[in-house]
Write a protein that holds these residues in place. Structure first.
Motif, PDB file in Angstrom:
ATOM      1  N   VAL A  39     -31.393 -21.770  28.498  1.00  0.00           N
ATOM      2  CA  VAL A  39     -30.074 -21.252  28.131  1.00  0.00           C
ATOM      3  C   VAL A  39     -29.604 -21.989  26.874  1.00  0.00           C
ATOM      4  O   VAL A  39     -29.523 -23.220  26.869  1.00  0.00           O
ATOM      5  CB  VAL A  39     -29.055 -21.452  29.281  1.00  0.00           C
ATOM      6  N   VAL A  40     -29.353 -21.233  25.782  1.00  0.00           N
ATOM      7  CA  VAL A  40     -28.918 -21.905  24.554  1.00  0.00           C
ATOM      8  C   VAL A  40     -27.392 -22.055  24.554  1.00  0.00           C
ATOM      9  O   VAL A  40     -26.660 -21.140  24.915  1.00  0.00           O
ATOM     10  CB  VAL A  40     -29.424 -21.192  23.271  1.00  0.00           C
ATOM     11  N   GLY A  41     -26.950 -23.243  24.157  1.00  0.00           N
ATOM     12  CA  GLY A  41     -25.533 -23.578  24.238  1.00  0.00           C
ATOM     13  C   GLY A  41     -24.744 -23.224  22.996  1.00  0.00           C
ATOM     14  O   GLY A  41     -23.534 -23.425  22.919  1.00  0.00           O
ATOM     15  N   GLN A  42     -25.451 -22.716  21.994  1.00  0.00           N
ATOM     16  CA  GLN A  42     -24.806 -22.357  20.726  1.00  0.00           C
ATOM     17  C   GLN A  42     -25.578 -21.169  20.155  1.00  0.00           C
ATOM     18  O   GLN A  42     -26.714 -20.926  20.570  1.00  0.00           O
ATOM     19  CB  GLN A  42     -24.976 -23.505  19.713  1.00  0.00           C
ATOM     20  N   ASP A  43     -24.998 -20.458  19.194  1.00  0.00           N
ATOM     21  CA  ASP A  43     -25.782 -19.464  18.442  1.00  0.00           C
ATOM     22  C   ASP A  43     -26.881 -20.222  17.692  1.00  0.00           C
ATOM     23  O   ASP A  43     -26.603 -21.237  17.050  1.00  0.00           O
ATOM     24  CB  ASP A  43     -24.895 -18.736  17.415  1.00  0.00           C
ATOM     25  N   ILE A  44     -28.107 -19.727  17.788  1.00  0.00           N
ATOM     26  CA  ILE A  44     -29.223 -20.352  17.061  1.00  0.00           C
ATOM     27  C   ILE A  44     -29.798 -19.291  16.134  1.00  0.00           C
ATOM     28  O   ILE A  44     -30.351 -18.288  16.601  1.00  0.00           O
ATOM     29  CB  ILE A  44     -30.344 -20.845  18.022  1.00  0.00           C
ATOM     30  N   PRO A  45     -29.691 -19.490  14.810  1.00  0.00           N
ATOM     31  CA  PRO A  45     -30.247 -18.474  13.902  1.00  0.00           C
ATOM     32  C   PRO A  45     -31.774 -18.453  13.964  1.00  0.00           C
ATOM     33  O   PRO A  45     -32.399 -19.470  14.295  1.00  0.00           O
ATOM     34  CB  PRO A  45     -29.787 -18.930  12.512  1.00  0.00           C
ATOM     35  N   TYR A  46     -32.332 -17.310  13.617  1.00  0.00           N
ATOM     36  CA  TYR A  46     -33.784 -17.144  13.499  1.00  0.00           C
ATOM     37  C   TYR A  46     -34.385 -18.294  12.671  1.00  0.00           C
ATOM     38  O   TYR A  46     -33.844 -18.638  11.620  1.00  0.00           O
ATOM     39  CB  TYR A  46     -34.082 -15.805  12.817  1.00  0.00           C
ATOM     40  N   GLY A  47     -35.448 -18.877  13.179  1.00  0.00           N
ATOM     41  CA  GLY A  47     -36.144 -19.924  12.421  1.00  0.00           C
ATOM     42  C   GLY A  47     -35.609 -21.319  12.669  1.00  0.00           C
ATOM     43  O   GLY A  47     -36.223 -22.302  12.265  1.00  0.00           O
ATOM     44  N   HIS A  48     -34.458 -21.413  13.307  1.00  0.00           N
ATOM     45  CA  HIS A  48     -33.875 -22.731  13.571  1.00  0.00           C
ATOM     46  C   HIS A  48     -34.358 -23.260  14.929  1.00  0.00           C
ATOM     47  O   HIS A  48     -34.912 -22.529  15.741  1.00  0.00           O
ATOM     48  CB  HIS A  48     -32.343 -22.638  13.535  1.00  0.00           C
ATOM     49  N   LYS A  49     -34.107 -24.549  15.153  1.00  0.00           N
ATOM     50  CA  LYS A  49     -34.611 -25.215  16.359  1.00  0.00           C
ATOM     51  C   LYS A  49     -33.478 -25.519  17.343  1.00  0.00           C
ATOM     52  O   LYS A  49     -32.336 -25.706  16.944  1.00  0.00           O
ATOM     53  CB  LYS A  49     -35.283 -26.544  15.971  1.00  0.00           C
ATOM     54  N   PHE A  50     -33.858 -25.579  18.623  1.00  0.00           N
ATOM     55  CA  PHE A  50     -32.934 -26.112  19.635  1.00  0.00           C
ATOM     56  C   PHE A  50     -33.692 -27.089  20.514  1.00  0.00           C
ATOM     57  O   PHE A  50     -34.939 -27.063  20.552  1.00  0.00           O
ATOM     58  CB  PHE A  50     -32.282 -24.985  20.455  1.00  0.00           C
ATOM     59  N   ALA A  51     -32.945 -27.982  21.167  1.00  0.00           N
ATOM     60  CA  ALA A  51     -33.586 -28.979  22.029  1.00  0.00           C
ATOM     61  C   ALA A  51     -34.217 -28.277  23.224  1.00  0.00           C
ATOM     62  O   ALA A  51     -33.569 -27.474  23.898  1.00  0.00           O
ATOM     63  CB  ALA A  51     -32.562 -30.005  22.486  1.00  0.00           C
ATOM     64  N   PHE A  52     -35.481 -28.566  23.451  1.00  0.00           N
ATOM     65  CA  PHE A  52     -36.208 -27.988  24.582  1.00  0.00           C
ATOM     66  C   PHE A  52     -36.042 -28.896  25.801  1.00  0.00           C
ATOM     67  O   PHE A  52     -36.194 -28.480  26.934  1.00  0.00           O
ATOM     68  CB  PHE A  52     -37.682 -27.850  24.181  1.00  0.00           C
ATOM     69  N   ARG A  53     -35.720 -30.163  25.534  1.00  0.00           N
ATOM     70  CA  ARG A  53     -35.372 -31.141  26.577  1.00  0.00           C
ATOM     71  C   ARG A  53     -34.132 -31.877  26.091  1.00  0.00           C
ATOM     72  O   ARG A  53     -33.801 -31.837  24.906  1.00  0.00           O
ATOM     73  CB  ARG A  53     -36.505 -32.171  26.750  1.00  0.00           C
ATOM     74  N   ASP A  54     -33.463 -32.604  26.976  1.00  0.00           N
ATOM     75  CA  ASP A  54     -32.371 -33.476  26.527  1.00  0.00           C
ATOM     76  C   ASP A  54     -32.961 -34.546  25.605  1.00  0.00           C
ATOM     77  O   ASP A  54     -33.943 -35.198  25.967  1.00  0.00           O
ATOM     78  CB  ASP A  54     -31.704 -34.158  27.733  1.00  0.00           C
ATOM     79  N   ILE A  55     -32.356 -34.699  24.428  1.00  0.00           N
ATOM     80  CA  ILE A  55     -32.851 -35.690  23.460  1.00  0.00           C
ATOM     81  C   ILE A  55     -31.757 -36.736  23.246  1.00  0.00           C
ATOM     82  O   ILE A  55     -30.593 -36.395  23.048  1.00  0.00           O
ATOM     83  CB  ILE A  55     -33.207 -35.012  22.114  1.00  0.00           C
ATOM     84  N   LYS A  56     -32.140 -38.003  23.341  1.00  0.00           N
ATOM     85  CA  LYS A  56     -31.181 -39.111  23.163  1.00  0.00           C
ATOM     86  C   LYS A  56     -31.091 -39.500  21.685  1.00  0.00           C
ATOM     87  O   LYS A  56     -32.076 -39.396  20.941  1.00  0.00           O
ATOM     88  CB  LYS A  56     -31.653 -40.345  23.959  1.00  0.00           C
ATOM     89  N   LYS A  57     -29.931 -39.970  21.285  1.00  0.00           N
ATOM     90  CA  LYS A  57     -29.740 -40.509  19.937  1.00  0.00           C
ATOM     91  C   LYS A  57     -30.811 -41.569  19.647  1.00  0.00           C
ATOM     92  O   LYS A  57     -31.065 -42.434  20.502  1.00  0.00           O
ATOM     93  CB  LYS A  57     -28.340 -41.132  19.827  1.00  0.00           C
ATOM     94  N   GLY A  58     -31.444 -41.511  18.494  1.00  0.00           N
ATOM     95  CA  GLY A  58     -32.464 -42.491  18.115  1.00  0.00           C
ATOM     96  C   GLY A  58     -33.875 -42.089  18.517  1.00  0.00           C
ATOM     97  O   GLY A  58     -34.854 -42.687  18.072  1.00  0.00           O
ATOM     98  N   GLU A  59     -33.989 -41.053  19.346  1.00  0.00           N
ATOM     99  CA  GLU A  59     -35.312 -40.606  19.801  1.00  0.00           C
ATOM    100  C   GLU A  59     -36.011 -39.832  18.661  1.00  0.00           C
ATOM    101  O   GLU A  59     -35.349 -39.171  17.855  1.00  0.00           O
ATOM    102  CB  GLU A  59     -35.107 -39.674  21.004  1.00  0.00           C
ATOM    103  N   ASN A  60     -37.347 -39.918  18.623  1.00  0.00           N
ATOM    104  CA  ASN A  60     -38.096 -39.129  17.647  1.00  0.00           C
ATOM    105  C   ASN A  60     -38.032 -37.650  18.003  1.00  0.00           C
ATOM    106  O   ASN A  60     -38.043 -37.292  19.178  1.00  0.00           O
ATOM    107  CB  ASN A  60     -39.562 -39.562  17.609  1.00  0.00           C
ATOM    108  N   ILE A  61     -37.988 -36.803  16.971  1.00  0.00           N
ATOM    109  CA  ILE A  61     -38.047 -35.354  17.180  1.00  0.00           C
ATOM    110  C   ILE A  61     -39.503 -34.930  16.984  1.00  0.00           C
ATOM    111  O   ILE A  61     -40.117 -35.248  15.951  1.00  0.00           O
ATOM    112  CB  ILE A  61     -37.147 -34.608  16.166  1.00  0.00           C
ATOM    113  N   LEU A  62     -40.048 -34.235  17.971  1.00  0.00           N
ATOM    114  CA  LEU A  62     -41.460 -33.842  17.925  1.00  0.00           C
ATOM    115  C   LEU A  62     -41.604 -32.326  17.810  1.00  0.00           C
ATOM    116  O   LEU A  62     -41.027 -31.571  18.594  1.00  0.00           O
ATOM    117  CB  LEU A  62     -42.189 -34.324  19.185  1.00  0.00           C
ATOM    118  N   LYS A  63     -42.379 -31.898  16.780  1.00  0.00           N
ATOM    119  CA  LYS A  63     -42.750 -30.491  16.599  1.00  0.00           C
ATOM    120  C   LYS A  63     -44.172 -30.494  16.070  1.00  0.00           C
ATOM    121  O   LYS A  63     -44.544 -31.419  15.345  1.00  0.00           O
ATOM    122  CB  LYS A  63     -41.793 -29.824  15.603  1.00  0.00           C
ATOM    123  N   TYR A  64     -44.975 -29.488  16.379  1.00  0.00           N
ATOM    124  CA  TYR A  64     -46.412 -29.495  16.060  1.00  0.00           C
ATOM    125  C   TYR A  64     -47.069 -30.722  16.701  1.00  0.00           C
ATOM    126  O   TYR A  64     -48.110 -31.185  16.244  1.00  0.00           O
ATOM    127  CB  TYR A  64     -46.677 -29.566  14.552  1.00  0.00           C
TER     128      TYR A  64
END
Lengths: 100, 386
Positions: A39-64
């Motif tokens: 469930v997305v909590g905001q409008d997410i435009p095409y091509g943009h990202k949303f958190a797939f898990r809860d992410i904490k401040k300072g945590e690395n963002i992982l894609k690919y």
């Protein structure tokens, strides 16, 4: 198979929208052959990202399966993950100047 | 697999057959434009360099002009000079002549000015196009293709579809003995460890890391966060957050072949196979660098729709975005958006990219050629204008 978003590697903590997503929408998010509803909590435009898990401040963002930056704020699952809450770790002449 | 191309005296094979009109310096661009406009069958290369620059940069101008002149898509070449530029005119002429092709030159300050040079140049170009037109396409193995790779006006879809599809096409071309060139070193930042792991040996791996280090330091010397410049404002609007993310999508063009060598800007890729070339991400400079290195065809992935081609090398625009395919229909050659929905796959799409490369190499025209949208080119410079 119509999907709304895609997660590229199982270790990734962000998903990429492949449609324009509306706040409150249950996004069919593909990870390999599985479709996982998020469930997305905001409008997410095409091509943009949303958190797939809860992410904490300072945590690395992982894609690919790789580090693409660091969270500058907590990003709860389903929230827009972009320049407002992710910073780059590379090419940061601004940081080098502060250190000098 | 074969394509129909134009054999050249130095063993390279052209996919086009133009008479090239090259500016030695910015000051003669308008002369070059006028000659090229007047004579069908010519292609012009104009730029903004060649004077009041550091010796390092003048060296780059000389090297780029020689490489462009030698490109097999040019049958023969006219170099137009003002007469007082820093560019080494004789060096450029001799460098191009080493490929065995005909090279003529016109010096504006000796002929009587722009109008007289244009008149003389038009007559000369007409005669040379007549000669070039006698060449016939013949079958050559695709090992004679040197494919430049580039992505521009990227969004998230670039890293998901067209870049990996180009990677598959590159693997297939390399397997067949061809060459593919990966540039855009700025867009290795954050992904260089992956590229380095594809290097055929430690020397090449170190070369890749050194290139990235040099480019990142150049960007950082300005003392700012490179965001906004890289990723560009358009990239960020398209959903790319950091240079690392953009890079990880961009290097998918490399496919899985081993990287054979690392080259300087505009250097001929002697090693064959997949190679890396130093170059920035901006279109006018990297497309020029690829052409100067001898690329006879270029594949170009785009997410939002980048319009530029190159004056004498066909540039195939490939997107994975349905939006770009519709909103930039004037510029998109291949739409691979079906991969996003799962109706198409990257391996199948990649095979079709190679098929299109072979067809375009044999004469099929690209959108950039149809629209003539390819003249805003330049040469990559390191230092200031002085």
């Amino acid at each position: 198979m119509a999907i709304d978003a895609i997660v590229l590697r199982s270790v990734d903590n962000v998903a990429t929208a492949v449609q324009n997503l509306k706040e409150g929408q249950e996004a069919a998010t593909r990870l390999d052959r599985e479709l996982i509803p998020v469930v997305v909590g905001q409008d997410i435009p095409y091509g943009h990202k949303f958190a797939f898990r809860d992410i904490k401040k300072g945590e690395n963002i992982l894609k690919y399966g790789e580090v693409i930056g660091r969270a500058t704020a907590d990003i709860p699952r389903g929230m827009h993950a972009h320049v407002q809450n992710i910073e780059s770790l590379r090419g940061r002449g601004d940081l080098q100047k502060e250190e000098a | 697999m074969e394509f129909m191309g134009y054999g050249r005296p130095d063993g390279q094979v052209g996919t086009r057959n133009f008479v090239g009109i090259l500016s030695a310096v910015v000051c003669v661009n308008e002369v070059v434009e006028a000659i090229a406009r007047q004579v069908q069958g010519t292609a012009r290369f104009t730029h903004h360099q060649g004077c009041c620059q550091t010796p390092l940069d003048i060296g780059l101008v000389n090297k780029a002009l020689i490489g462009l002149g030698k490109n097999p898509n040019l049958h023969s070449v006219i170099v137009v000079s003002l007469g007082c530029e820093s560019t080494d005119l004789q060096g450029v002429i001799d460098g191009i002549k080493a490929s065995g092709k005909r090279v003529e030159h016109l010096v504006v300050q000796e002929i009587g000015g722009a109008t007289r040079t244009i008149a003389q140049g038009v007559l000369l170009a007409q005669e040379m196009v007549g000669e070039a037109s006698k060449e016939q396409r013949k079958p050559f193995p695709i090992s004679k293709l040197i494919m430049g790779m580039k992505c521009g006006s990227s969004d998230t879809s670039s890293g998901l579809v067209p870049n990996p599809a180009i990677g598959v096409a590159s693997d297939l071309l390399v397997e067949a003995g061809g060459t593919s060139i990966l540039g855009e070193v700025t867009e290795f930042i954050g992904a260089e460890h992956i590229l380095a792991s594809h290097a055929k040996n430690k020397e090449v791996a170190d070369g890749i890391l050194a290139l990235v280090d040099r480019m990142e330091k150049r960007a950082m010397a300005v003392g700012e966060d490179i965001r906004g410049g890289q990723p560009t404002g358009g990239n960020i609007k398209g959903g790319l957050t950091t240079i690392e993310e953009k890079s990880l999508g961009a290097i998918a063009k490399a496919g899985s072949a081993p990287i054979q060598a690392v080259y300087e800007y505009g250097e001929f890729p002697e090693a064959g196979g997949l190679v890396v070339m130093d170059s920035p991400g901006r279109e006018p400079e990297i497309l020029t660098g690829l052409a100067a290195a001898g690329a006879n065809v270029i594949v170009f992935a785009t997410g939002r729709g980048a319009p530029q081609g190159f004056p004498f090398v066909p540039v195939i625009k490939i997107t994975g975005s349905q939006t770009a395919a519709e909103k930039m229909i004037d510029h998109i050659d291949m739409n691979l958006a079906a991969v996003i929905d799962g109706d198409d796959t990257i391996p199948d799409a990649g095979k079709r990219v190679l098929d299109r490369v072979v067809s375009v190499a044999s004469g099929e025209v690209t959108k950039a050629e149809l629209s003539g949208y390819f003249n805003a080119m330049d040469i990559f410079m390191q230092g200031p204008v002085i």
